[in-house]
Design a protein around this motif. Structure first.
Motif, PDB file in Angstrom:
ATOM      1  N   SER A   1       2.992   0.880  -2.270  1.00 56.03           N
ATOM      2  CA  SER A   1       2.167   1.490  -1.214  1.00 56.03           C
ATOM      3  C   SER A   1       0.848   2.425  -1.345  1.00 56.03           C
ATOM      4  O   SER A   1       0.483   2.326  -0.513  1.00 56.03           O
ATOM      5  CB  SER A   1       3.321   2.177   0.039  1.00 56.03           C
ATOM      6  OG  SER A   1       3.748   3.173  -0.390  1.00 56.03           O
ATOM      7  N   ARG A   2       0.918   3.181  -2.295  1.00 55.12           N
ATOM      8  CA  ARG A   2       0.254   4.294  -2.889  1.00 55.12           C
ATOM      9  C   ARG A   2      -0.920   3.268  -3.420  1.00 55.12           C
ATOM     10  O   ARG A   2      -2.449   3.477  -3.625  1.00 55.12           O
ATOM     11  CB  ARG A   2       0.997   4.997  -3.229  1.00 55.12           C
ATOM     12  CG  ARG A   2       1.654   6.175  -2.633  1.00 55.12           C
ATOM     13  CD  ARG A   2       0.678   7.029  -1.766  1.00 55.12           C
ATOM     14  NE  ARG A   2       1.455   8.049  -1.070  1.00 55.12           N
ATOM     15  CZ  ARG A   2       2.203   7.792   0.337  1.00 55.12           C
ATOM     16  NH1 ARG A   2       2.424   6.380   0.556  1.00 55.12           N
ATOM     17  NH2 ARG A   2       3.002   8.522   0.350  1.00 55.12           N
ATOM     18  N   LEU A   3      -0.429   2.746  -4.689  1.00 52.56           N
ATOM     19  CA  LEU A   3      -2.018   2.111  -5.128  1.00 52.56           C
ATOM     20  C   LEU A   3      -1.814   0.720  -5.313  1.00 52.56           C
ATOM     21  O   LEU A   3      -2.728  -0.140  -6.189  1.00 52.56           O
ATOM     22  CB  LEU A   3      -1.036   2.361  -6.658  1.00 52.56           C
ATOM     23  CG  LEU A   3      -0.714   3.797  -7.220  1.00 52.56           C
ATOM     24  CD1 LEU A   3      -0.019   4.756  -8.889  1.00 52.56           C
ATOM     25  CD2 LEU A   3      -1.867   5.126  -6.741  1.00 52.56           C
ATOM     26  N   GLY A   4      -1.075  -0.028  -4.640  1.00 52.89           N
ATOM     27  CA  GLY A   4      -0.641  -1.873  -5.015  1.00 52.89           C
ATOM     28  C   GLY A   4      -2.008  -1.986  -4.001  1.00 52.89           C
ATOM     29  O   GLY A   4      -3.130  -1.764  -2.998  1.00 52.89           O
ATOM     30  N   GLN A   5      -3.036  -3.185  -4.609  1.00 56.70           N
ATOM     31  CA  GLN A   5      -4.390  -3.764  -3.970  1.00 56.70           C
ATOM     32  C   GLN A   5      -4.152  -4.967  -3.930  1.00 56.70           C
ATOM     33  O   GLN A   5      -3.227  -6.052  -4.623  1.00 56.70           O
ATOM     34  CB  GLN A   5      -5.914  -3.689  -4.908  1.00 56.70           C
ATOM     35  CG  GLN A   5      -5.802  -2.583  -5.900  1.00 56.70           C
ATOM     36  CD  GLN A   5      -6.010  -2.405  -4.112  1.00 56.70           C
ATOM     37  OE1 GLN A   5      -7.002  -2.444  -3.014  1.00 56.70           O
ATOM     38  NE2 GLN A   5      -5.994  -0.494  -3.647  1.00 56.70           N
ATOM     39  N   PRO A   6      -3.932  -5.741  -2.856  1.00 57.00           N
ATOM     40  CA  PRO A   6      -4.655  -5.276  -1.579  1.00 57.00           C
ATOM     41  C   PRO A   6      -3.498  -4.420  -0.566  1.00 57.00           C
ATOM     42  O   PRO A   6      -2.751  -4.325  -1.221  1.00 57.00           O
ATOM     43  CB  PRO A   6      -4.944  -6.281  -1.098  1.00 57.00           C
ATOM     44  CG  PRO A   6      -3.801  -7.212  -1.148  1.00 57.00           C
ATOM     45  CD  PRO A   6      -3.745  -7.499  -2.265  1.00 57.00           C
TER      46      PRO A   6
END
Length: 796
Positions: A132-137
């Motif tokens: 949830s912090r680092l995932g893209q998109p």
């Protein structure tokens, strides 16, 4: 000055709080314990050993740990206690110096299909925050990556008071969850064979529904027949489209049947909720057989078995989605996490690395986080629970372990020992029930119970240091340095069982010929693919008798006599000798004492307080009506027969007036597997894990099969009992059977005619055959981890 002097004087004396260094047990009489009094040192590693059934579990689990948990439960309010399981106070005079007990047992984990290794250890929770912090998109909060949270949204008008006026405002909300909507986070969808649910040539009143629990006159069928939606006298094949829709798929609807308000629901959702939401292993045998027959489970086509929505799978860190991370072998996932460097989530990454490294340390690096918790073996489940405690900030607690070496290769036991010592060094008291000499060797304090099992046990034969145990002359002391020699000659195979292209789980297209007519041991480190090869590739059929480690399910009314079918010939013999019907001689049928309903004890529920079990005053615990006890056979009544130990009963039914060949055959098998000390009427709930597995083995020995497949039969066996088991395996082979044993115990390996060693590692590092041959050849080659440990064991 005077103040300073008095403070100094106090400091030189030990503080009163530091004097409580022992857990004192006096007069313990739980199960077979005979007034045991013992002092256990705190903040040390104490190993309890002794033959199976000597009272180890009664002392450690049923006395020390049970009382600790009961006292903690009593700290809650009476209201909260009403929702908690009530535990009676153990039968002991004094228990002093207890600390909070955390039991790490071998109970299988989570029956819920949504429970996985990741959710059970909170590793998934950390991964979800990470994505949830680092995932893209970016797709949302941690909930958006959880397969247990469904996406929901809603809108409507709300009334608010503002500046003295009532104002209506429109509000909307939405929660983005990660649950795949099609399979509801289960990863698989069920396809139900309708022909197994009902017979369409019959009507409801003729008993058309064939689902277990839907008997002809039962409430379930009455709801369908009296709902008003269906004609109870019309065959199902003649139903209109609307009637069939109502019968199979109707949403829950309130109906009135015979003046009672009830809920009507279509048959398919009813079956899905009542049966398919449960773990298969937790089902009763007849329900499990129905589910196996009627339902096929396939990977969900929408999520591909990952349980997650397309959005959750689309958010990635360095090309890896959370579904990919959970599918990785944990040892690989640990490497991947180690490669992430993001200061904004540094504490989270550190905690995640520590947890994943603990998996690898404990020998579970071959698992993946998506593995359903219900599919873990007892030993694996125990080690997964250990991981939660390794990272715990708690100290000064008592950890209680039940044979933590179960299912571990000698190579893995060394790691396990390190973790037990790590828990102790944090300042905890560690109590371990164990038989393996490698674990006994690391103990600070050893308690040996015995001298025998059942009524011949229940006393402390030795307590002190390990060096003293060897000289103590107890059964454990005498056998501690036992080392089986490799057999000089081995039997010749009479045939072979070819396995070709085995690919179950982590097996790498394995081809192997298993020799028949001999004792074959399949070994290798934990997770190398042993069970996958044996249980997944040996074709199940009439000729194969498989004794696995699935637990025996039985209530406190079940006992060895009912479980093995022994009670049947005994009842018939009593009935024939006295000219009455057999049902009188069952405590679960007509012969039961009317006061306690054949239980022998009367249970009094004291609401939020601990329930009390008192011996029934009418039958004095004998479980039968007084009139039944007047009937005798061989000079004994039925309650006296059920109180006999197996060895005494074997002699009783062998000859003379009481000669009963059918009963004698079953009793001989019970004695053969080393259960001669248990009484015929002892409740199954009081048997240890090793005793239960041997009871299963005795039951299956009567099956007509040419190939016996045994999964770690030495589980729970004392060193002295392993010898007896080897004799039993030899007798099976000599009677013309083929015996295939999945085993880690070096004595069994040394005794084998043929060894198949899998490895070289676990998970994707295993799945290959690294050695096939005789034990002597394995020791000479020293080419594998198993070879190294077996060579050290036999002193080669």
């Amino acid at each position: 000055m005077s103040t300073a002097r008095s403070t100094g004087a106090q400091a030189s004396e030990p503080h009163a709080a530091d004097s409580h260094d022992l857990i004192r047990v006096h007069g313990a009489r739980e199960n077979n314990l005979k007034d045991v009094s013992i002092e256990i040192p705190k903040r040390r590693l104490t190993v309890f050993t002794g033959v199976s059934g000597s009272g180890k579990s009664s002392l450690v689990f049923d006395t020390v740990a049970a009382e600790s948990q009961r006292l903690i439960n009593e700290t809650y309010s009476a209201f909260v206690q009403g929702f908690m399981p009530s535990v009676a106070r153990p039968d002991v005079d004094v228990l002093d110096g207890l600390t909070t007990a955390i039991i790490v047992d071998q109970q299988r984990m989570g029956a819920d299909p949504r429970s996985t290794v990741g959710t059970a250890t909170d590793t998934n929770a950390m991964l979800r925050i990470l994505f949830s912090r680092l995932g893209q998109p970016h797709i949302g909060s941690a909930k958006a990556f959880s397969f247990n949270v469904a996406s929901i949204s809603g809108a409507g008008a709300v009334t608010v008071e503002r500046a003295g006026k009532t104002v209506k405002e429109k509000r909307s909300f939405s929660v983005t969850g990660g649950m795949c909507p099609r399979c509801e986070g289960r990863g698989s969808v069920s396809d139900i064979d309708l022909t197994q649910l009902y017979d369409d040539s019959k009507s409801l009143s003729e008993g058309a529904i064939t689902v277990p629990g839907f008997t002809g006159d039962g409430w379930m069928t009455r709801i369908y027949a009296g709902s008003g939606f269906l004609d109870p006298d019309k065959p199902i094949r003649d139903y209109s489209e609307q009637e069939l829709q109502d019968f199979l798929h109707r949403e829950p609807t309130k109906v009135k049947v015979n003046g009672i308000n009830l809920t009507y629901e279509g048959l398919i959702p009813k079956v899905q909720k009542s049966m398919l939401a449960k773990d298969r292993e937790a089902m009763q045998p007849h329900v499990r057989a129905f589910v196996d027959r009627a339902v096929t489970f396939t990977a969900c086509p929408d999520c591909g078995g990952t349980r997650l929505t397309a959005a959750a799978r689309s958010s990635k860190i360095g090309g890896i989605s959370i579904a990919d991370a959970c599918a990785m072998q944990i040892s690989d996932l640990a490497e991947w996490v180690r490669g992430l460097d993001e200061p904004s989530v540094a504490p989270l990454l550190a905690a995640l690395r520590q947890t994943l490294d603990s998996f690898v340390e404990i020998g579970l690096g071959y698992l993946s986080l998506e593995r359903p918790a219900g599919t873990l073996s007892g030993g694996e489940a125990q080690r997964v629970k250990m991981i939660r405690h390794l990272g715990s900030s708690l100290t000064d607690v008592t950890y209680v372990f039940d044979e933590p070496s179960t299912g571990l290769h000698p190579h893995d036991i060394q790691r396990m020992n390190g973790l037990l010592l790590q828990l102790r060094d944090k300042g905890n008291t560690v109590l371990v029930v164990e038989h393996k000499p490698e674990v006994i060797a690391i103990a600070d304090h050893v308690v040996d119970l015995g001298p025998g099992a059942g009524s011949a046990g229940g006393t402390v034969c030795y307590e002190g240091l390990l060096t003293g145990l060897r000289a103590a002359g107890t059964v454990t002391g005498r056998h501690l340095d036992d080392r089986a020699a490799v057999k000089p000659t081995v039997r010749t195979a009479t045939g072979k069982l070819p396995i070709r292209g085995a690919t179950a789980h982590n097996l790498r297209d394995v081809d192997v010929d298993i020799p028949l007519g001999v004792l074959v041991v399949v070994t290798g480190v934990a997770g190398s693919g042993k069970s996958s090869l044996v249980h997944g590739s040996v074709p199940p059929g009439e000729d194969v008798v498989s004794v696995d480690q699935s637990p025996i399910r039985g209530s406190r009314r079940s006992n060895p006599a009912t479980y093995t079918g022994l009670l049947e010939p005994i009842r018939k013999a009593f009935a024939k000798a006295n000219g009455v019907k057999p049902a009188l001689f069952s405590p679960n049928s007509e012969g039961a004492c009317p006061t306690c309903n054949g239980a022998g004890v009367v249970y009094t529920d004291l609401a939020m307080m601990a329930g009390v079990a008192t011996t029934c005053e009418d039958c004095e615990g004998r479980r039968f009506d007084a009139s039944v006890l007047e009937y005798r056979f061989g000079g004994k009544d039925i309650s006296e027969v059920l109180a006999m130990p197996v060895t005494e009963a074997e002699a009783f039914f062998a000859a003379g007036e009481a000669r009963t060949p059918a009963a004698h055959r079953i009793l001989t098998r019970l004695a053969d597997v080393g259960l001669g000390y248990i009484s015929l009427g002892q409740p199954l709930t009081t048997l240890s894990g090793g005793e239960r597995q041997r009871l299963k083995l005795a039951t299956h020995m009567g099956d007509k099969g040419g190939i016996y497949v045994l999964d770690e039969p030495t589980t729970g066996l004392h060193l002295a009992d392993v010898e007896q088991l080897l004799g039993l395996l030899d007798r099976l082979v000599e009677s013309g059977k083929s015996v295939i044993v999945v085993e880690h115990h070096q004595a069994v390996m040394a005794h084998a005619d043929w060894i198949i060693d899998l490895g070289p590692g676990a998970g994707h590092d295993g799945g290959r055959i690294v050695f096939e041959g005789t034990p002597a050849e394995l020791v000479a080659a020293r080419s594998t981890l198993t070879a190294e440990h077996l060579a050290a064991y036999v002193g080669a």
